[in-house]
Design a protein around this motif. Structure first.
Motif, PDB file in Angstrom:
ATOM      1  N   VAL A 222       0.723  -1.154   0.032  1.00 47.80           N
ATOM      2  CA  VAL A 222       0.094   0.018   0.107  1.00 47.80           C
ATOM      3  C   VAL A 222       1.116   1.280  -0.023  1.00 47.80           C
ATOM      4  O   VAL A 222       1.649   1.702   0.980  1.00 47.80           O
TER       5      VAL A 222
ATOM      6  N   LEU B 241      -3.807   3.377  -5.657  1.00 45.75           N
ATOM      7  CA  LEU B 241      -4.343   2.112  -5.893  1.00 45.75           C
ATOM      8  C   LEU B 241      -4.396   2.142  -7.401  1.00 45.75           C
ATOM      9  O   LEU B 241      -4.345   3.195  -8.154  1.00 45.75           O
TER      10      LEU B 241
ATOM     11  N   TRP C 115     -11.024  -1.197  -7.409  1.00 42.82           N
ATOM     12  CA  TRP C 115      -9.420  -0.439  -7.006  1.00 42.82           C
ATOM     13  C   TRP C 115      -8.646  -1.712  -6.321  1.00 42.82           C
ATOM     14  O   TRP C 115      -9.069  -2.087  -5.578  1.00 42.82           O
ATOM     15  N   THR C 116      -7.434  -1.869  -6.955  1.00 42.73           N
ATOM     16  CA  THR C 116      -6.775  -2.878  -6.411  1.00 42.73           C
ATOM     17  C   THR C 116      -5.204  -2.456  -6.153  1.00 42.73           C
ATOM     18  O   THR C 116      -4.719  -1.492  -6.466  1.00 42.73           O
ATOM     19  N   LEU C 117      -4.451  -3.237  -5.288  1.00 43.65           N
ATOM     20  CA  LEU C 117      -2.853  -2.924  -4.850  1.00 43.65           C
ATOM     21  C   LEU C 117      -2.095  -3.639  -5.966  1.00 43.65           C
ATOM     22  O   LEU C 117      -2.549  -4.821  -6.291  1.00 43.65           O
TER      23      LEU C 117
ATOM     24  N   ALA D 103      -3.206   4.417 -12.455  1.00 43.89           N
ATOM     25  CA  ALA D 103      -3.461   4.569 -11.053  1.00 43.89           C
ATOM     26  C   ALA D 103      -4.059   5.773 -10.372  1.00 43.89           C
ATOM     27  O   ALA D 103      -3.601   6.715 -11.167  1.00 43.89           O
TER      28      ALA D 103
ATOM     29  N   VAL E 235     -12.838  -2.264  -3.448  1.00 48.68           N
ATOM     30  CA  VAL E 235     -11.329  -2.180  -3.423  1.00 48.68           C
ATOM     31  C   VAL E 235     -11.132  -3.659  -3.089  1.00 48.68           C
ATOM     32  O   VAL E 235     -11.880  -4.544  -2.601  1.00 48.68           O
TER      33      VAL E 235
END
Length: 150
Positions: free
Chosen positions: A15, A25, A37-39, A110, A125
């Motif tokens: 993160v 993200l 939305w992702t890492l 991003a 997320v």
């Protein structure tokens, strides 16, 4: 940006944060038939710690400058690899703020978000526990060390 190696049992999901309590993200991706939305997700080497894996990928692959990794680490099971673990680690710049080049280094689409903005927009997320994890980090009510997020 490499995806997680499906043969690697464990992955790290950094993160990337900055001083105004925003997290970075990746643009929405299709997970479980919906966009979230992702890492970023990076495979870990056998015997490697989550903190070391995050530093290796962010410094060598994304070419980010000096960084600090929080002692707080979230742990979740991987859904795609039985017995696999995904580690969520919090990363911030060692000094000052990230250069503007952090966006293309990690992903061109991003965005920076606050947890309040994500909640207000009802933006899904991944992992779903991310917003509570980050609020706990910023509010100081999560202890240092590894904590289960499932």
């Amino acid at each position: 940006m490499p995806d997680a190696d499906p043969c690697a049992p464990d992955v790290v999901r950094p993160v990337v944060i900055d001083s105004p309590k925003r997290l970075f993200l990746l643009s929405p991706c299709a997970l479980e038939r919906e966009f979230r939305w992702t890492l970023p997700t990076f495979p870990m080497r056998l015997g490697e710690t989550s903190r070391r894996a995050a530093a290796r990928h962010l410094r060598r692959v994304a070419h980010l400058p000096a960084l600090r990794i929080s002692p707080l680490i979230g742990r979740l099971p991987r859904k795609d690899v039985p017995g696999g673990v995904q580690y969520v680690v919090v990363v911030r710049p060692a000094t000052g703020s990230w250069p503007t080049s952090v966006n293309p280094s990690l992903s061109p689409g991003a965005q920076w978000w606050t947890t309040a903005e994500l909640r207000s927009a009802r933006a899904p997320v991944d992992p779903v526990q991310l917003l509570d994890f980050m609020d706990g980090y910023w509010d100081g009510w999560l202890p240092d060390g590894e904590i289960p997020l499932d």
